[in-house]
Motif scaffolding. Structure first.
Motif, short mmCIF file in Angstrom:
data_model
loop_
_atom_site.label_atom_id
_atom_site.label_comp_id
_atom_site.label_asym_id
_atom_site.label_seq_id
_atom_site.Cartn_x
_atom_site.Cartn_y
_atom_site.Cartn_z
N PHE A 1 -3.82 -2.28 -2.17
CA PHE A 1 -4.72 -2.09 -1.03
C PHE A 1 -4.78 -3.33 -0.16
O PHE A 1 -4.95 -3.23 1.06
CB PHE A 1 -6.11 -1.70 -1.53
N SER B 1 -8.36 1.94 10.03
CA SER B 1 -7.58 1.57 8.85
C SER B 1 -8.43 0.77 7.86
O SER B 1 -8.38 1.01 6.65
CB SER B 1 -6.36 0.75 9.27
N ARG C 1 -1.27 -2.75 7.71
CA ARG C 1 -1.81 -1.85 8.74
C ARG C 1 -2.50 -2.66 9.85
O ARG C 1 -2.34 -2.38 11.03
CB ARG C 1 -2.81 -0.87 8.12
N VAL D 1 -9.13 2.19 3.99
CA VAL D 1 -8.60 1.48 2.83
C VAL D 1 -9.72 0.88 1.99
O VAL D 1 -9.62 0.81 0.75
CB VAL D 1 -7.59 0.39 3.28
N SER E 1 -1.76 -2.93 1.87
CA SER E 1 -1.96 -1.86 2.86
C SER E 1 -2.82 -2.34 4.02
O SER E 1 -2.48 -2.12 5.19
CB SER E 1 -2.62 -0.65 2.20
N SER E 2 -3.94 -2.98 3.70
CA SER E 2 -4.84 -3.44 4.76
C SER E 2 -4.17 -4.52 5.60
O SER E 2 -4.29 -4.53 6.83
CB SER E 2 -6.15 -3.96 4.17
N GLU F 1 -3.98 8.27 8.33
CA GLU F 1 -4.15 6.87 7.95
C GLU F 1 -3.98 6.69 6.45
O GLU F 1 -3.38 5.71 5.99
CB GLU F 1 -5.53 6.38 8.38
N ILE G 1 -1.44 4.25 4.49
CA ILE G 1 -1.92 3.27 3.52
C ILE G 1 -1.17 3.40 2.20
O ILE G 1 -0.72 2.40 1.62
CB ILE G 1 -3.44 3.45 3.30
#
Length: 486
Positions: free
Chosen positions: A302, A325, A309, A329, A305-306, A23, A27
């Motif tokens: 981030f 996830s 994901r 993160v 990424s969050s 993960e 990320i």
């Protein structure tokens, strides 16, 4: 029996470590290019501010007023509206509806370009607007001059943000990171040549910014149109002009969500403009807010990424992967926030000297260092929780939370502390930090209480409702052509 249980537990632990490691890789595959892109793109504003700061204090204050209020205003709306692309393309990618991603991209570009044109009068008449708001005449006149130089950036935002989010949802945003990094290096070189060597002053600094920024968009368009996205880009289609109303609704709520956050900082500078010694206050705050914003560019990695994901896994239908996830993160972003909290406390005076030589402004920045450090720390919480909301398509809910936390709680408390309790700039900032803390607590509670199985079903329903098969796309184009010809 006990040995079997211990062996099973050890296997579960190792399996969990493996999942966390995988993960983390996913990320950072999204987050690192997003950080590189946002840090370098925002770095252009900081570099320009540094060059302008050495031209003069009045120029720095005028630039700060435009960057932190007018540019934040436009940037917030267009960046927020582009997050609709992030939600739709991310979930479509997870559901393998690849051809729809190109349609969503075109719809978002159409909406953003129209929005940028609607915002154009704000830039043209910015000086009159600031004078009506009671800003000092000298600062308002200087800001008006800068705002005209920023008009090309308005249209840069409308295209760049949407294309970047389209690419990052399919894990192809490394090209954006490298283009932005190369553009940043070029910007520093051009700024040095135009300002320091040729002595072009403000026109030189702003020309360098516009040239460097638009090279990023040109590079992105070449990448998309040149065949590097064969599954998701199948050319221009008239189908992009259909089903615009639902996308507009999601875009407006997305824009409202983000711009309410960015305007919050702008309000701090606006209120500081009414205080004694306004030029010093605005200059000091602009430096602090640029530091906050630059660190927030890392946090936006981030956030991306969050968002990616969560949207990918919701589109794929895997609720457990979403939960993992979010946890991974969040912890990673928190570590970055703590690091910058320490840096801001340790090097506050040295950071201010990068922007200006005025001792009065440097001391004002030093006095605000503790509030600066707390604001930086809160960014790490805020970014991830906002990204989770974007990935799930909850922009409207976050917009309501932002209004309540920031403008019903934070701003009134800040004004009371600043003007009634006579704490001046510190009082306003303390009140606004209270608003951010409230927002983080509410978003955190909602995220903890979320049923991700229900969110999977909602994502599936949304994708099914807006899905066009390739045959339906062709039929739609034919219908539009017939209407235009008829």
């Amino acid at each position: 029996m006990e040995e079997r249980l211990l062996g099973s537990e050890e296997k579960d632990i190792n399996d969990l470590k493996g999942r966390i490691l995988v993960e983390n890789k996913k990320i950072w595959k999204v987050g690192f290019p997003a950080m590189l892109a946002r840090v370098t793109q925002f770095g252009m504003f900081v570099v320009t501010q540094a060059f302008i700061g050495h031209v003069g204090k009045l120029q720095l204050a005028g630039y700060a007023l435009i960057q932190i209020i007018t540019i934040q205003f436009a940037n917030g709306i267009l960046l927020g509206m582009s997050s609709a692309t992030e939600t739709l393309c991310g979930q479509a990618f997870g559901a393998r509806q690849y051809h729809m991603m190109g349609i969503y991209l075109q719809r978002s570009c159409i909406i953003n370009l129209i929005t940028a044109t609607i915002l154009l009068p704000v830039f043209i008449f910015s000086g009159k607007i600031f004078r009506l708001l009671g800003e000092e005449e000298e600062i308002a006149n200087t800001a008006e001059y800068f705002s005209l130089w920023f008009i090309p950036m308005l249209y840069f935002f409308s295209l760049a943000f949407t294309i970047q989010k389209y690419l990052q949802t399919q894990l192809k945003n490394m090209i954006v990171g490298w283009l932005s990094a190369a553009s940043f290096v070029l910007h520093v070189l051009l700024s040095w040549i135009f300002v320091s060597k040729l002595n072009w002053g403000v026109p030189g600094a702003m020309s360098a910014m516009n040239i460097s920024s638009w090279l990023v968009v040109i590079g992105e368009l070449v990448y998309v149109f040149g065949g590097w996205c064969p599954d998701t880009w199948r050319g221009f289609t008239l189908a992009a002009f259909t089903n615009l109303i639902p996308v507009i609704k999601l875009s407006i709520s997305s824009g409202l969500m983000i711009c309410l956050e960015l305007w919050y900082d702008a309000a701090l500078v606006l209120f500081a403009g009414y205080m004694k010694n306004a030029t010093t206050q605005v200059s000091a705050l602009s430096i602090c807010l640029n530091i906050i914003s630059w660190e927030f560019m890392l946090c936006i990695g981030f956030l991306a990424s969050s968002s990616v994901r969560v949207s990918n896994e919701l589109g794929r239908g895997d609720a457990k992967a979403v939960k993992l996830s979010v946890k991974v993160v969040f912890f990673t972003s928190l570590c970055i926030g703590v690091l910058f909290f320490i840096v801001c406390l340790a090097f506050n005076r040295q950071i201010a000297k990068l922007f200006i030589n005025e001792q009065e402004v440097i001391q004002a920045v030093s006095n605000l260092s503790l509030l600066l450090a707390f604001s930086v720390l809160l960014n790490s919480f805020q970014a991830v929780l906002t990204g989770v909301a974007v990935g799930a398509g909850r922009q409207s809910m976050v917009a309501c939370i932002n209004i309540s936390s920031y403008y019903i709680v934070g701003v009134p408390i800040g004004l009371i502390l600043g003007y009634v309790a006579h704490l001046q700039t510190k009082g306003i900032w303390i009140g606004m930090i209270i608003g951010v803390v409230m927002q983080v607590m509410v978003l955190g509670y909602i995220t903890l209480r979320t049923s991700w199985d229900e969110e999977v079903q909602k994502a599936s329903n949304r994708l099914d409702r807006w899905f066009l098969r390739p045959s339906e796309e062709s039929s739609t184009e034919n219908c539009i052509r017939e209407r235009l010809n008829g």
